[in-house]
Design a protein around this motif. Structure first.
Motif, PDB file in Angstrom:
ATOM      1  N   ASP A  38     -37.854  -7.765   1.969  1.00  0.00           N
ATOM      2  CA  ASP A  38     -38.236  -7.463   0.579  1.00  0.00           C
ATOM      3  C   ASP A  38     -39.754  -7.395   0.487  1.00  0.00           C
ATOM      4  N   TYR A 148     -33.003   7.917 -10.749  1.00  0.00           N
ATOM      5  CA  TYR A 148     -32.106   6.843 -10.305  1.00  0.00           C
ATOM      6  C   TYR A 148     -30.711   7.407 -10.055  1.00  0.00           C
ATOM      7  N   SER A 183     -29.383  -9.611 -13.750  1.00  0.00           N
ATOM      8  CA  SER A 183     -30.339  -9.800 -12.650  1.00  0.00           C
ATOM      9  C   SER A 183     -31.736  -9.496 -13.171  1.00  0.00           C
TER      10      SER A 183
END
Ligand SMILES: NC(=O)c1ccc[n+]([C@@H]2O[C@H](COP(=O)([O-])OP(=O)(O)OC[C@H]3O[C@@H](n4cnc5c(N)ncnc54)[C@H](O)[C@@H]3O)[C@@H](O)[C@H]2O)c1
Length: 241
Positions: A38, A148, A183
């Protein structure tokens, strides 16, 4: 507790959110090692059994060094989850070339780079499970988020491509399609969007990261040994009607 005994997994974007939940669950299920790659630093990294590596998934040199290091240390890489992504909400008319390239690089090109790097190791071992995280917006339209949706829709097909190409070599590849999951990605999302998503969800609530993590666990483990080239939707029934 032993659904992944002896397996080595690399999960991108696992410093937080759903990827982090998958990484912690995989360790609880007996994985030999789980590596998170990450750009962000992970909170509570010291108290976690997960190995956190700083990596930008858009850089092929970083993919190579990360995977080379995993294979050198553990001798194998059994599971790759391409989970890292960003979301942008612009319509096609609001999407600049720069925005388009940025989203496609992080959300789609990264998957090409990662699979291309890991496949030779999996083919050599005649075993491997690749999970590419798409979205319900990879399966259905929404009136925003052009770039996206371009990436998430393509993920479905590239997963089928790799499944079809390398099934005979023992490598499975599937796409995972979360619905509205709580999230950091959507923590700042407007309340009216959240309300509309919940209203459209058959189960009447958002999902928790652990609920997609269990779906990823199934696809990663040998329990899904006859599952490849498919798309697993984990959306509380959003796409059911
Ligand atoms: N949360 C939802 O409702 C939802 C719905 C459908 C699909 N998804 C998908 O689920 C996956 C996980 O998202 P999440 O909800 O956990 O969001 P998140 O934002 O918490 O996690 C995404 C992670 O990707 C990392 N990342 C971004 N760019 C990177 C780069 N260049 N290199 C390496 N890492 C990078 C981020 O740092 C972050 O840790 C994503 O693919 C997302 O598109 C999420």
């Amino acid at each position: 507790m032993d659904r992944l005994t002896g397996k080595v997994a690399l999960i991108t974007g696992a410093a937080r959110g759903q990827g982090r939940e998958m990484a912690e669950l995989f360790m609880r299920e007996g994985a030999k090692a789980v590596i998170s790659a990450d750009v962000l630093d992970a909170e509570d990294a010291e108290s976690s059994p997960v190995t956190f590596v700083k990596m930008d998934v858009t850089q092929d040199t970083e993919w190579k060094s990360t995977i080379d290091a995993i294979v050198a240390e553990h001798g194998q890489i059994d599971i790759l989850i391409n989970n890292a992504a960003i979301v942008k909400y612009e319509t096609i008319l609001e999407t600049s070339n720069e925005l388009y390239d940025k989203v496609l690089d992080i959300d789609l090109k990264s998957i090409f780079l990662g699979m291309r790097e890991v496949l030779p190791h999996m083919i050599e071992k005649k075993s491997g499970s690749i999970i590419n995280v798409s979205s319900i917006w990879g399966l259905a339209g929404v009136p925003s988020s052009y770039a996206y949706q371009a990436a998430k829709g393509a993920i479905l097909n590239v997963s089928k491509n790799v499944a079809a190409t390398y099934g005979a070599d023992g490598v499975r590849c599937n796409s995972l399609h979360p619905g509205y999951i709580l999230s950091p990605m959507n923590a700042d999302q407007a309340q009216d969007i959240n309300d509309a998503l919940i209203a459209g969800t058959v189960l009447g609530r958002p999902g928790q990261p652990i609920e997609t993590a269990y779906a990823a666990l199934f696809l990663a483990s040998d329990e899904s040994s006859y599952v490849t080239g498919t798309s697993l939707v984990v959306d509380g029934g959003y796409l059911a009607p």
